[in-house]
Design a protein around this motif. Structure first.
Motif, short mmCIF file in Angstrom:
data_model
loop_
_atom_site.label_atom_id
_atom_site.label_comp_id
_atom_site.label_asym_id
_atom_site.label_seq_id
_atom_site.Cartn_x
_atom_site.Cartn_y
_atom_site.Cartn_z
N HIS A 169 0.75 -1.43 0.04
CA HIS A 169 0.09 -0.09 0.25
C HIS A 169 0.29 0.86 -0.25
N GLU A 213 -4.60 -5.05 3.00
CA GLU A 213 -4.13 -3.24 2.14
C GLU A 213 -4.21 -2.72 2.42
N HIS A 216 -5.16 -0.65 5.89
CA HIS A 216 -3.36 0.20 5.28
C HIS A 216 -3.77 1.60 5.50
N LYS A 240 -1.11 3.10 10.11
CA LYS A 240 -0.36 2.50 9.09
C LYS A 240 1.06 1.35 9.65
N HIS A 296 1.53 -1.96 11.65
CA HIS A 296 0.73 -3.24 12.46
C HIS A 296 0.89 -3.75 13.64
N PHE A 341 -5.16 -2.26 13.89
CA PHE A 341 -4.98 -2.82 12.84
C PHE A 341 -5.11 -4.07 12.95
#
Length: 166
Positions: free
Chosen positions: A84, A122, A125, A129, A131, A135
């Motif tokens: 991404h 993706e 994200h 942004k 992990h 997320f």
């Protein structure tokens, strides 16, 4: 255990089960039974539509995705399955940011569930942004079986790597 590159970090007991399946030459058979369906999302246009439908269902308020495509260089260059990126350009006096999602070409022939897992990853994200916990919570919101699909995708990639070695 060089053959288990995609499974690093998983518990030894789980790796032992995978190694047994590999030694018995049954890993592909097990995955085929679990994920018999392939998909017909083979073009960049179809992938874009697939991604947009998922984004519209779960992430309506997220930034728009301007480009979605299969990329044959992803795995080799970045050791990733999808990317991404936000591409910023100056147009006139304004700064324009465009989001792009690229998926490794190997997923053209993957079971649909594995492609869905990569697209979910993706898309997540767009909001998160890193992990981090938020997320993965978002990934699980979009795909409740996210963690199982991620593991099974790693098994599938291990199976492919073994096939390519032969």
């Amino acid at each position: 255990m060089n053959t288990l590159t995609y499974l690093q970090g998983y518990p030894e007991s789980l790796l032992a089960q995978v190694t047994t399946l590999i030694e018995q030459n049954r890993l592909g058979e097990v995955l085929q039974k679990r994920y018999p369906l392939s998909h017909d999302i083979t073009t960049d246009k179809a992938l874009y539509q697939y991604t947009q439908e998922m984004k519209n269902q779960y992430l309506r308020n997220a930034a728009p995705v301007n480009k979605v495509m299969y990329d044959s260089k992803i795995h080799v260059l970045n050791n990733a399955l999808g990317l991404h990126t936000a591409v910023s350009r100056v147009q006139g006096g304004k700064l324009k940011a465009k989001a792009e999602i690229r998926v490794a070409t190997v997923f053209r022939e993957a079971p649909e569930a594995f492609l869905r897992m990569i697209v979910v990853h993706e898309l997540a994200h767009l909001k998160e942004k890193d992990h981090n916990k938020a997320f993965y919570q978002l990934c699980c919101h979009m795909e409740p079986q996210y963690h199982q699909l991620e593991f099974d995708t790693r098994l599938w990639l291990t199976h492919l790597a073994l096939k390519w070695k032969r």
